[in-house]
Scaffold this active site. Structure first.
Site, PDB file in Angstrom:
ATOM      1  N   ASP A 152       0.848  -1.192   0.000  1.00 49.55           N
ATOM      2  CA  ASP A 152       0.000   0.000   0.000  1.00 49.55           C
ATOM      3  C   ASP A 152       0.888   1.248   0.000  1.00 49.55           C
ATOM      4  OD1 ASP A 152      -2.413   1.346   0.166  1.00 49.55           O
ATOM      5  OD2 ASP A 152      -2.511   1.252   2.367  1.00 49.55           O
ATOM      6  N   GLU A 194      -2.361   6.200  -8.303  1.00 49.78           N
ATOM      7  CA  GLU A 194      -3.219   7.231  -7.692  1.00 49.78           C
ATOM      8  C   GLU A 194      -3.098   8.535  -8.473  1.00 49.78           C
ATOM      9  OE1 GLU A 194      -3.320   7.534  -3.396  1.00 49.78           O
ATOM     10  OE2 GLU A 194      -3.377   9.722  -3.494  1.00 49.78           O
ATOM     11  N   HIS A 238      -9.732   5.128  -1.220  1.00 57.50           N
ATOM     12  CA  HIS A 238      -8.888   5.110  -0.021  1.00 57.50           C
ATOM     13  C   HIS A 238      -9.634   5.798   1.115  1.00 57.50           C
ATOM     14  CE1 HIS A 238      -4.788   3.794  -1.371  1.00 57.50           C
ATOM     15  NE2 HIS A 238      -5.489   3.776  -2.490  1.00 57.50           N
ATOM     16  N   ASN A 250     -10.319   0.699   0.736  1.00 55.96           N
ATOM     17  CA  ASN A 250      -9.228   0.489   1.696  1.00 55.96           C
ATOM     18  C   ASN A 250      -9.640   0.918   3.101  1.00 55.96           C
ATOM     19  OD1 ASN A 250      -7.980   0.164  -0.774  1.00 55.96           O
ATOM     20  ND2 ASN A 250      -6.208   1.429  -0.274  1.00 55.96           N
TER      21      ASN A 250
HETATM   22  P1  13P Z   1      -8.146   4.565   6.620  1.00 53.23           P
HETATM   23  O1  13P Z   1      -7.040   4.357   7.572  1.00 53.23           O
HETATM   24  O2  13P Z   1      -8.689   5.950   6.694  1.00 53.23           O
HETATM   25  O3  13P Z   1      -9.209   3.541   6.703  1.00 53.23           O
HETATM   26  O4  13P Z   1      -7.523   4.474   5.149  1.00 53.23           O
HETATM   27  C1  13P Z   1      -6.887   3.306   4.759  1.00 53.23           C
HETATM   28  C2  13P Z   1      -6.259   3.462   3.415  1.00 53.23           C
HETATM   29  O5  13P Z   1      -6.722   4.186   2.578  1.00 53.23           O
HETATM   30  C3  13P Z   1      -5.052   2.673   3.169  1.00 53.23           C
HETATM   31  O6  13P Z   1      -4.521   2.914   1.909  1.00 53.23           O
END
Ligand code: 13P
Length: 280
Positions: free
Chosen positions: A84, A136, A207, A229
């Site tokens: 990620d 992204e 995200h 995510n």
């Molecule tokens: P959050 O921590 O806000 O759920 O976002 C997670 C994310 O987008 C990881 O890439």
């Protein structure tokens, strides 16, 4: 099986649902998420940030950990192991060489042309190893900021150019979401989300899934989001459970008892995410 994200995301696009991308931080996170996905018979993308990779010891440890758990726990659902927000080609290459099946290269803070060049380089290496790539466009609100900068929302034309020139498998267009907790409500641009999804043949990613109300998650899926995510939500739920346990069990020092007192909180969160994303 450890797989790349292609098949599961194309099924999600065809079926109008979203695959959960849930971040892991340690052994317990990975174990609880895998057990719950198996129980719910849901595919999953395990997201691992550069920070979490470093925290756990490195890419080989993460791959060994996830593969070992899948074998020992007899996990039969499809699992994608995904880096990620990798910031460099080097991070992506190391992860791919170690056995990650998917990577996100995040060039979002660079000008578009530079983001395209970096992403393209990663796509070429990844695709030659049967690994999927997420890019992204625009900038998702930073952890702790609570709000996204409207000037940094992705545009339809940038997304189209980015896709055509990089050949990414999935795209995260920043459209108002924020990593971490929101100040007020997420201000998502659903109209643009829909437009981008109509112009691009690939699945879109949202995200900052923590704290977006359920109805907005459903709206985003209806507008073409197929991967969402989530990270902070599990951390908050786990933390709340741990604090309560420690309050009530001040003499316990066995780390297994302490850490696992957040197990049900994490599992309930994952169950809710799966049900919501599949719109059951
Ligand atoms: P959050 O921590 O806000 O759920 O976002 C997670 C994310 O987008 C990881 O890439």
């Amino acid at each position: 099986m450890l797989v790349n994200s292609k098949k599961m995301l194309l099924s999600a696009k065809a079926g109008h649902y979203a695959i959960p991308h849930i971040n892991i931080n340690n052994l317990e996170w990975a174990k609880y998420i895998l057990e719950t996905c198996e129980e719910q018979q849901s595919p999953v993308i395990l997201g691992v940030s550069e920070g979490a990779i470093h925290y756990m010891g490195g890419v080989n440890t993460v791959v060994g950990l996830v593969k070992g758990l899948m074998e020992d726990l007899e996990i039969t659902v499809d699992v994608c192991l995904h880096v990620d927000h990798a910031k460099s080609f080097d991070t992506c290459k190391k992860a791919i060489d170690a056995g990650f099946t998917s990577v996100m290269i995040d060039g979002s803070t660079y000008p578009l042309e530079q983001n395209i060049r970096l992403t393209k380089e990663v796509v070429e290496y990844a695709h030659s190893h049967d690994v999927t790539v997420e890019g992204e466009v625009g900038v998702v609100g930073e952890q702790g900021s609570g709000v996204a900068d409207k000037a940094k929302y992705a545009t339809v034309s940038d997304c189209l150019k980015f896709y055509q020139e990089t050949n990414v498998d999935m795209l995260a267009p920043a459209l108002g979401s924020v990593h971490g907790l929101y100040k007020g409500e997420a201000d998502l641009d659903f109209t643009r989300m829909q437009e981008i999804s109509e112009q691009l043949p690939i699945p879109l990613v949202l995200h900052g899934g923590t704290g977006i109300p359920d109805d907005k998650i459903k709206h985003a899926i209806a507008c073409g989001i197929n991967k969402i995510n989530v990270n902070t939500e599990l951390q908050v739920e786990w933390h709340n459970a741990i604090v309560q346990y420690m309050d009530q069990n001040k003499s316990i020092y066995d780390p297994r008892k302490i850490i696992s007192s957040g197990e049900e909180a994490i599992k309930n969160s994952v169950r809710h995410i799966i049900t919501l994303f599949e719109q059951k």
